[in-house]
Design a protein around this motif. Structure first.
Motif, PDB file in Angstrom:
ATOM      1  N   LEU A 150     -57.171  57.145 -12.674  1.00 13.07           N
ATOM      2  CA  LEU A 150     -57.413  56.157 -13.729  1.00 13.07           C
ATOM      3  C   LEU A 150     -58.035  56.803 -14.967  1.00 13.07           C
ATOM      4  CD1 LEU A 150     -57.474  53.201 -14.577  1.00 13.07           C
ATOM      5  CD2 LEU A 150     -59.650  52.960 -13.416  1.00 13.07           C
ATOM      6  N   PHE A 205     -65.982  51.783  -2.424  1.00  9.88           N
ATOM      7  CA  PHE A 205     -65.713  52.449  -3.698  1.00  9.88           C
ATOM      8  C   PHE A 205     -64.211  52.660  -3.875  1.00  9.88           C
ATOM      9  CE2 PHE A 205     -65.198  55.994  -6.559  1.00  9.88           C
ATOM     10  CZ  PHE A 205     -66.167  55.786  -7.516  1.00  9.88           C
ATOM     11  N   VAL A 208     -62.550  49.314  -4.660  1.00 12.10           N
ATOM     12  CA  VAL A 208     -62.819  48.825  -6.013  1.00 12.10           C
ATOM     13  C   VAL A 208     -61.999  49.608  -7.030  1.00 12.10           C
ATOM     14  CG1 VAL A 208     -64.565  48.732  -7.833  1.00 12.10           C
ATOM     15  CG2 VAL A 208     -65.118  47.932  -5.539  1.00 12.10           C
ATOM     16  N   TYR A 209     -62.026  50.939  -6.937  1.00 17.07           N
ATOM     17  CA  TYR A 209     -61.323  51.738  -7.942  1.00 17.07           C
ATOM     18  C   TYR A 209     -59.815  51.695  -7.756  1.00 17.07           C
ATOM     19  CZ  TYR A 209     -65.247  52.958 -10.583  1.00 17.07           C
ATOM     20  OH  TYR A 209     -66.312  52.842 -11.423  1.00 17.07           O
ATOM     21  N   LEU A 212     -58.964  48.446  -9.486  1.00 19.72           N
ATOM     22  CA  LEU A 212     -59.070  48.591 -10.944  1.00 19.72           C
ATOM     23  C   LEU A 212     -57.869  49.358 -11.495  1.00 19.72           C
ATOM     24  CD1 LEU A 212     -62.831  49.438 -11.541  1.00 19.72           C
ATOM     25  CD2 LEU A 212     -61.599  47.433 -12.327  1.00 19.72           C
TER      26      LEU A 212
ATOM     27  N   VAL B 172     -64.669  49.576 -16.609  1.00 18.54           N
ATOM     28  CA  VAL B 172     -64.765  50.393 -15.402  1.00 18.54           C
ATOM     29  C   VAL B 172     -66.202  50.881 -15.225  1.00 18.54           C
ATOM     30  CG1 VAL B 172     -63.997  52.517 -14.319  1.00 18.54           C
ATOM     31  CG2 VAL B 172     -62.357  51.078 -15.462  1.00 18.54           C
ATOM     32  N   VAL B 175     -68.449  48.152 -13.844  1.00 14.84           N
ATOM     33  CA  VAL B 175     -68.249  47.915 -12.420  1.00 14.84           C
ATOM     34  C   VAL B 175     -69.006  48.974 -11.617  1.00 14.84           C
ATOM     35  CG1 VAL B 175     -66.517  47.986 -10.595  1.00 14.84           C
ATOM     36  CG2 VAL B 175     -66.041  46.770 -12.689  1.00 14.84           C
ATOM     37  N   ILE B 179     -72.595  49.607  -8.123  1.00 12.38           N
ATOM     38  CA  ILE B 179     -72.325  50.487  -6.982  1.00 12.38           C
ATOM     39  C   ILE B 179     -73.292  51.670  -7.009  1.00 12.38           C
ATOM     40  CG2 ILE B 179     -70.585  51.850  -5.779  1.00 12.38           C
ATOM     41  CD1 ILE B 179     -68.438  50.264  -7.085  1.00 12.38           C
TER      42      ILE B 179
END
Lengths: 224, 280
Positions: A150, A205, A208-209, A212, B172, B175, B179
Motif C-alpha cells: 500500500l 494488523f 486491518v492493512y 485498507l 492509514v 488507523v 494499534i
C-alpha cells in the motif's frame, strides 16, 4: 472467486519477474544477511547479549528488507509504463493489490526462512517452541506485505520515493516489530503462552492493512 | 523580473481564489485574544496555581504539557476528518486538503512540544529524560508518522493527485495510532494513569489547578485555531504564487520560441535550457 483468480495472475507475474531478475535473492537477501552480521559487530559479538536481543534484531532486519521488497514491487510497475498496462487491463484494484501483496509475502517468507536460520546459527539461540514462531511470522508477513504494498504504491510516482517510503512505512510497522519480536522471544524461551496474544495482534494488523489496501489501492492506481 | 506584482495584490488574488475560511478581522482578533489569554495563563500557572506537595514547581509544567498533547491529538483528528471529507466524492475540495496539511503541520509542532516538555518534566520527577513507557513511545511514533505525512505532502505533484495520496496516507496513519498505542501499552506500562479522565476515580486535582488547566486547554485551542487559519491562508498564497510563476515561465517560453522562429535559424538550445521551471 474472480478476485482471487485475478490476484493469482498478478502474483504470478510479479514472481516471474523476480525469478528472472533475481533482485530479492541477489540484493535484498544479501542485504539482510549483511545487517545481521553488522548487528553482531556493533554488539561486539558478545554471545549473551546477542542471544538476548536476537528476536529484535531479526525483526528489524526483516522490516528493512520488507521496505526494500515493497519498493521493488512498486518499481516494476513504473518501468516501461507498466502501470498503464495494469490500468487498462480491466483488473480490479483490489485484486491487483492482493496479487502484488501476495508476491511480496512469498518473497518475505523466503527471506525470513533464510535469515531465521542465519540468526539461529550466528546468534547462538535455540528454538524451543516453533509453532508460535511460525504462525507469528506468517501473520507478520501478511501485515508487512499489505502495508508495504500500500505505501509503496502511495510513494511510487514521487521523485523522492526512495527516501519517502521508509519514513512513511517504518513507523506504521512498529506494531509488527513489537509483535514479531515478542512472539519469537516466547519461541526461543520455550514459553509459547506469552507469545500467542502477540500473534493475535499480528493477525489483527494484517487484517486491518489488508482491508485498507483492498479499499484504497484502486484509487491510487487511477491517479496521474 | 517585473515589479508590478505587489505582495498585497498577490495575496488578495489568492484569498479570492481560495475563499478564506474566516475574515481577516476575525483572524486578527483571534490572534490578539491568543496573546492576552496566553499572558493570563503564564500569570495563573506561575503565581496563582498552588505548588504541588510532591513535585514542587516542576508540576507547573502540566499547564503546558497536557494542553500541548491535547492539541497534537486534536490537530491529527482534524487532519483525518479533512482527509476523509476530501476522499468522499460529494465533499471533494482542495480546501479540505489544504486544511488537512495545515493542521498536520501544527500537530507535528505540538507533538514535538509535548515530547520536549514531557522530557523536561520527567527529568526532575522521574529522574530521567526519557522512559520507554507506552504513552511516550506512542507519541514518538505519532511524531514520525506525521513527519512522513508532511514529507509526502512536500513532494511536488499535481494538486489533485497529491491531495488524494496525502488523504489516503493520513487515514492509514490514523488507523495505525490505536494499534500502536495498544501494542505499546501491552509492551510496557509505567506511566501514571490518566488523572482527570481516569476511569474509576474522582478527579484528584485541586480545584484551582483544574480550572487553570482548563484555561490552558482553551488557550492552546485558540492558538491552534489561529495558527491553522493563518497556515491555511498561507498555503493558498503559496499555491497562487506557484501558478503565477508557471504562467510567467510559459509566457517567457512562448516569446522565446516566437523570437527564435523570427530571428535566426541558429539553434537556441542554451536559452531554452536556461528557462526556469518546465511545463509538463
Amino acid at each position: 472467486m474472480r478476485l482471487l483468480r485475478e490476484a493469482a495472475v498478478i502474483a504470478g507475474k510479479d514472481l516471474r519477474i523476480e525469478a528472472r531478475s533475481r533482485v530479492t535473492t541477489n540484493q535484498v537477501l544479501p542485504f539482510g544477511g549483511l545487517v545481521i552480521v553488522l548487528f553482531a559487530m556493533a554488539l561486539d559479538a558478545d554471545r549473551p547479549t546477542l542471544t538476548r536481543v536476537a528476536p529484535g534484531l531479526f525483526w528489524v532486519t526483516i522490516l528493512l528488507a520488507a521496505s526494500l521488497a515493497a519498493a521493488r514491487s512498486a518499481a516494476v510497475e513504473i518501468e516501461n509504463g507498466a502501470a498503464d498496462g495494469l490500468r487498462m487491463s480491466s483488473l480490479d484494484g483490489a485484486s491487483i493489490f492482493l496479487g502484488k501483496a501476495a508476491a511480496v509475502a512469498v518473497q518475505l517468507v523466503g527471506l525470513e526462512l533464510v535469515l531465521g536460520v542465519a540468526v539461529v546459527a550466528l546468534y547462538d539461540v535455540e528454538v524451543r517452541s516453533s509453532p508460535v514462531m511460525i504462525v507469528g511470522a506468517l501473520c507478520a508477513t501478511v501485515g508487512l506485505a499489505a502495508a508495504g504494498t500500500l505505501f509503496a504504491a502511495l510513494a511510487s510516482g514521487l521523485r523522492a520515493r526512495e527516501t519517502v517510503l521508509p519514513l512513511l512505512l517504518l513507523p506504521v510497522l512498529a506494531p509488527v516489530l513489537l509483535g514479531g519480536t515478542r512472539a519469537w522471544e516466547a519461541g526461543f524461551e520455550g514459553t509459547p503462552s506469552d507469545g500467542w496474544p502477540w500473534v493475535q495482534l499480528l493477525a489483527l494488523f494484517g487484517l486491518v492493512y489488508g482491508s485498507l489496501g483492498v479499499l484504497a489501492y484502486g484509487s491510487l492506481l487511477e491517479e496521474s | 523580473m517585473t515589479t508590478s506584482v505587489s505582495p498585497v495584490r498577490g495575496s488578495r488574488d489568492a484569498s479570492a481564489r481560495s475563499g478564506l475560511l474566516a475574515s481577516r478581522r476575525f483572524v486578527s482578533v483571534l490572534g490578539w485574544s491568543c496573546l492576552v489569554s496566553m499572558a493570563l495563563l503564564v500569570w495563573l500557572g506561575l503565581s496563582v496555581a498552588p505548588t504541588d506537595a510532591v513535585q514542587k514547581d516542576a508540576q507547573r509544567l502540566m499547564y503546558v504539557h497536557v494542553p500541548a498533547a491535547w492539541l497534537a491529538y486534536l490537530a491529527f483528528g482534524v487532519t483525518a476528518a479533512c482527509s476523509a471529507l476530501y476522499l468522499w466524492p460529494r465533499t471533494r475540495s482542495l480546501h479540505y486538503d489544504r486544511l488537512a496539511g495545515a493542521s498536520a503541520e501544527i500537530g507535528v509542532l505540538f507533538t514535538a512540544l509535548t515530547l520536549a516538555l514531557g522530557s523536561i518534566w520527567g527529568r526532575p520527577v522521574w529522574g530521567t529524560w526519557w522512559t520507554w513507557d507506552a504513552r511516550l513511545v506512542t507519541t514518538a511514533i505519532l511524531f514520525f508518522l506525521y513527519l512522513g505525512y508532511l514529507a509526502l505532502r512536500r513532494v511536488p505533484d499535481d494538486p489533485q493527485v497529491r491531495a488524494r495520496r496525502s488523504a489516503i496516507a493520513a487515514l492509514v496513519a490514523v488507523v495505525d495510532v490505536p494499534i500502536v498505542h495498544f501494542s505499546v501499552s501491552w509492551w510496557r506500562t509505567l506511566h501514571q494513569e490518566g488523572t482527570v479522565f481516569g476511569e474509576d476515580r474522582d478527579a484528584q486535582l485541586d480545584a484551582t489547578m483544574a480550572w487553570i488547566l482548563l484555561w490552558a486547554v482553551v488557550t492552546f485551542t485558540l492558538v491552534y485555531l489561529f495558527l491553522v487559519l493563518r497556515r491555511y491562508d498561507l498555503a493558498g498564497i503559496e499555491e497562487a504564487a506557484d501558478e503565477r510563476q508557471l504562467e510567467r515561465a510559459i509566457v517567457e517560453r512562448r516569446s522565446e520560441a516566437a523570437s527564435s522562429v523570427v530571428a535566426a535559424p541558429e539553434p537556441v538550445s542554451v536559452a531554452v535550457g536556461a528557462a526556469p521551471g518546465s511545463a509538463p
